[in-house]
Design an enzyme around this catalytic site. Structure first.
Site, PDB file in Angstrom:
ATOM      1  N   PRO A   2     -29.703 -45.401  -4.637  1.00 19.54           N
ATOM      2  CG  PRO A   2     -29.501 -45.468  -2.327  1.00 19.54           C
ATOM      3  CD  PRO A   2     -30.379 -45.084  -3.412  1.00 19.54           C
ATOM      4  CD  GLU A   3     -28.170 -46.816 -10.434  1.00 19.04           C
ATOM      5  OE1 GLU A   3     -27.386 -47.383 -11.209  1.00 19.04           O
ATOM      6  OE2 GLU A   3     -28.963 -45.931 -10.819  1.00 19.04           O
TER       7      GLU A   3
END
Length: 290
Positions: A2-3
DNA sequence: AGTGTATCCTGCAGGC
DNA sequence: TGCCTGCAGGATACAC
């Protein structure tokens, strides 16, 4: 993980079910996920009302009544899943921390309102959950770079900061203290859109390159938010759905496939122990090459 | 200052 | 089918 786009999508998906809700109980199944230890977490948040769900960089942030902030870094494989009471779907396979919530919407008999669960799920357990006071949250937030989708992130500021470091551009972009929320996928994507080689020393990005990079970072991240994030393997939204942006990636994970701009095969290089993907024609080694 | 390496973990794909 | 190796979206500590 998850960015930024994935954290943003998760935060958006949690707002409706979670905001205004009260944390009625917490179960810590993997103590290593909780920075201050399970007992302090349980003590600190049981009974608290969740005022708002937001995001800072790659972190999902739950602001609690009274000013404390619950900061969730999802590491590589973390998910934050909302499970309404009596959800018939199978439970998450790797629950790490479970928050039981009483929703905000009050029924005529609040005691009858079913509780839902916010499950932090993380097979690799690289993620971390921490509870910060308002002051500690501000200090932590100041240690991060600007939000790339905010107005405070300007091409001018980006150019000034790039000029101060000779580290490779991809490494520079991964530094959360420089710009908050860019990870390995979107770093490669932004470099491609900006037509800058990922290994180019940051300080060698000229003024025009910095303007292109500024636009590219914002464009790529905004597009990915619209797509609900990139699901390569582990990422899911708060509702358990896959994102769609993996279908729009230009270079990441596409070694040997044609560059979407010029058709030349995409190359993969490894530095700092991580892969970077780029087009050798569109992103030459030197700024005035090719 | 910057880079390479190792570490925390599990799951999965690929080779044999 | 099973074993082994390598690799993965992150963050940090360490030696050089």
């Amino acid at each position: 993980m998850p960015e930024l786009p994935e954290a943003e999508t998760i935060a958006r998906g949690l707002r409706a079910p979670v905001e205004g809700g009260t944390i009625t109980g917490v179960s810590v199944l993997h103590a290593d996920l909780v920075e201050m230890g399970p007992a302090a977490l349980v003590r600190g948040i049981t009974g608290a009302i969740i005022e708002a769900v937001g995001r800072r960089g790659k972190n999902v942030v739950l602001r609690l009544e009274g000013g404390d902030h619950l900061v969730v870094n999802l590491g590589m494989s973390g998910r934050l899943l909302w499970r309404p009471a009596h959800d018939p779907s199978p439970p998450p396979s790797h629950p790490g921390v479970v928050f039981r919530l009483r929703p905000a919407a009050q029924t005529p008999n609040p005691r009858a309102a079913p509780e839902g669960e916010l499950v932090y799920h993380d097979p690799r357990r690289f993620g971390r959950i921490r509870l910060l006071t308002q002051g500690a949250y501000r200090t932590w937030s100041r240690s991060l770079g600007p939000e790339p989708l905010s107005r405070g992130f300007t091409a001018r500021r980006l150019a000034l900061e790039l000029a101060r470091s000779r580290t490779p551009l991809r490494s520079w972009l991964l530094d959360q203290g420089k710009v908050a929320g860019v990870g390995n996928i979107y770093a490669s994507e932004a470099c491609h859109v900006a037509r800058l080689h990922p290994a180019l020393p940051a300080s060698e990005v000229d003024a025009a390159g910095a303007r292109r990079l500024h636009r590219a970072i914002r464009r790529v991240l905004a597009e990915a938010v619209e797509g609900g994030g990139t699901t390569l393997r582990d990422y899911r939204t708060a509702q358990g759905w896959e994102g769609a942006y993996q279908h729009s990636l230009r270079v990441y994970g596409r070694e040997g496939e044609p560059c979407p701009r010029c058709g030349r095969p995409v190359r993969r290089i490894v530095f700092s122990n991580r892969s970077a993907f780029y087009c050798p024609r569109c992103q030459p080694e030197l700024p005035n090459d090719g």
